[in-house]
Design an enzyme around this catalytic site. Sequence first.
Site, PDB file in Angstrom:
ATOM      1  N   THR A  13      38.619  17.025   9.097  1.00 45.95           N
ATOM      2  CA  THR A  13      38.227  18.435   9.129  1.00 45.95           C
ATOM      3  C   THR A  13      36.712  18.561   8.983  1.00 45.95           C
ATOM      4  O   THR A  13      36.041  17.722   8.394  1.00 45.95           O
ATOM      5  CB  THR A  13      38.923  19.238   8.022  1.00 45.95           C
ATOM      6  OG1 THR A  13      38.512  18.761   6.729  1.00 45.95           O
ATOM      7  CG2 THR A  13      40.438  19.137   8.147  1.00 45.95           C
ATOM      8  N   SER A  15      34.286  18.184  11.140  1.00 49.59           N
ATOM      9  CA  SER A  15      33.697  16.915  11.596  1.00 49.59           C
ATOM     10  C   SER A  15      32.739  17.089  12.770  1.00 49.59           C
ATOM     11  O   SER A  15      32.460  16.143  13.494  1.00 49.59           O
ATOM     12  CB  SER A  15      34.797  15.925  11.964  1.00 49.59           C
ATOM     13  OG  SER A  15      35.789  16.492  12.784  1.00 49.59           O
ATOM     14  N   THR A  16      32.209  18.295  12.929  1.00 54.34           N
ATOM     15  CA  THR A  16      31.248  18.501  14.023  1.00 54.34           C
ATOM     16  C   THR A  16      29.848  18.046  13.650  1.00 54.34           C
ATOM     17  O   THR A  16      29.004  17.842  14.516  1.00 54.34           O
ATOM     18  CB  THR A  16      31.204  19.984  14.443  1.00 54.34           C
ATOM     19  OG1 THR A  16      30.877  20.783  13.301  1.00 54.34           O
ATOM     20  CG2 THR A  16      32.543  20.424  15.018  1.00 54.34           C
ATOM     21  N   ILE A  19      28.647  14.834   7.034  1.00 53.62           N
ATOM     22  CA  ILE A  19      29.524  13.768   6.544  1.00 53.62           C
ATOM     23  C   ILE A  19      30.754  13.640   7.436  1.00 53.62           C
ATOM     24  O   ILE A  19      31.187  12.531   7.757  1.00 53.62           O
ATOM     25  CB  ILE A  19      29.937  14.043   5.083  1.00 53.62           C
ATOM     26  CG1 ILE A  19      28.718  13.934   4.160  1.00 53.62           C
ATOM     27  CG2 ILE A  19      31.020  13.067   4.634  1.00 53.62           C
ATOM     28  CD1 ILE A  19      28.984  14.357   2.726  1.00 53.62           C
ATOM     29  N   GLY A  20      31.326  14.760   7.850  1.00 57.37           N
ATOM     30  CA  GLY A  20      32.523  14.711   8.687  1.00 57.37           C
ATOM     31  C   GLY A  20      32.288  13.998   9.998  1.00 57.37           C
ATOM     32  O   GLY A  20      33.126  13.207  10.450  1.00 57.37           O
ATOM     33  N   TYR A 154      31.730  26.018  -6.993  1.00 64.59           N
ATOM     34  CA  TYR A 154      31.863  24.821  -6.163  1.00 64.59           C
ATOM     35  C   TYR A 154      32.398  23.661  -6.993  1.00 64.59           C
ATOM     36  O   TYR A 154      33.344  22.969  -6.596  1.00 64.59           O
ATOM     37  CB  TYR A 154      30.507  24.458  -5.568  1.00 64.59           C
ATOM     38  CG  TYR A 154      30.489  23.135  -4.836  1.00 64.59           C
ATOM     39  CD1 TYR A 154      31.098  22.992  -3.588  1.00 64.59           C
ATOM     40  CD2 TYR A 154      29.868  22.016  -5.396  1.00 64.59           C
ATOM     41  CE1 TYR A 154      31.075  21.777  -2.923  1.00 64.59           C
ATOM     42  CE2 TYR A 154      29.841  20.795  -4.726  1.00 64.59           C
ATOM     43  CZ  TYR A 154      30.447  20.681  -3.499  1.00 64.59           C
ATOM     44  OH  TYR A 154      30.433  19.475  -2.841  1.00 64.59           O
TER      45      TYR A 154
END
Length: 264
Positions: A13, A15-16, A19-20, A154
């Site tokens: 998820t 991931s564009t 880190i993703g 967060y």
Amino acid sequence: MRIDLTGRTALVTASTNGIGAAIATGLARAGARVAVNGRSEKSVAAALERQRAASPDGEFVAAPGDVSTEAGADQVLEAVPEVDILINNLGVYGVRPAMEIDDDEWRRYFEVNVLSAVRLTRGCLSGMIERGWGRVQYIASDSAIVTPAEMIHYGVSKTALLGVSRGFAKTASGTGVTVNCVIAGPTHTGGVEDFVYELVDKSVPWEEAQHEFMVKHRPQSLIQRLIEPEEIANMVVYLSSPFASATTGAAVRVDGGYVDSIVP
């Protein structure tokens, strides 16, 4: 050690980019078929173009959808109906004084950072258990353990992921499916650069700003620098592999020694 994930399908998820994207690249280079996720078809298409250019031998598929909503999660799981490796990377963060965080913002952080991961785990875990193999991971944060005063909403949402991970690991007990959290330390992404400049003078060059941020706001770091996304991805790829078959229900740190503890 050569990690081979040929024949496995991974969903990452958010991931564009960041880190993703690094995780998607790492999994694809290990042989997995990787579903790239973002909220819009446009962002996913652009990310797929970048991934295919950087990893021409990798296999990538589009899985657009806002997984912080039920409809978006259903859309993603329709695009990738059989997931062997689920990486719950989606998360939002931002600076806000604790007394100014209202109920709506608390709810938004739990919807995005916690419930999106719970929702997708429910959607993927049964199939993994039936097939006798699977990997579920949650990208948590050092903030799950060291709650940052400037964004407690967060931190609390990431603390919740530790419990979510441990609980689902018990659900998958004895099935060949592992469930883990990866505790990522302060990591160098575009979003984090923006975050750093919320706390450091915007006129300061990036290298100086990064150093000032680490010294003033993250002095516990033993590497005294931001972590690169590929360093997080390396741990995720390992935990996705057969070599990590005895690691489950764990919170594995890639934090640069930020958390002041001798145990994970």
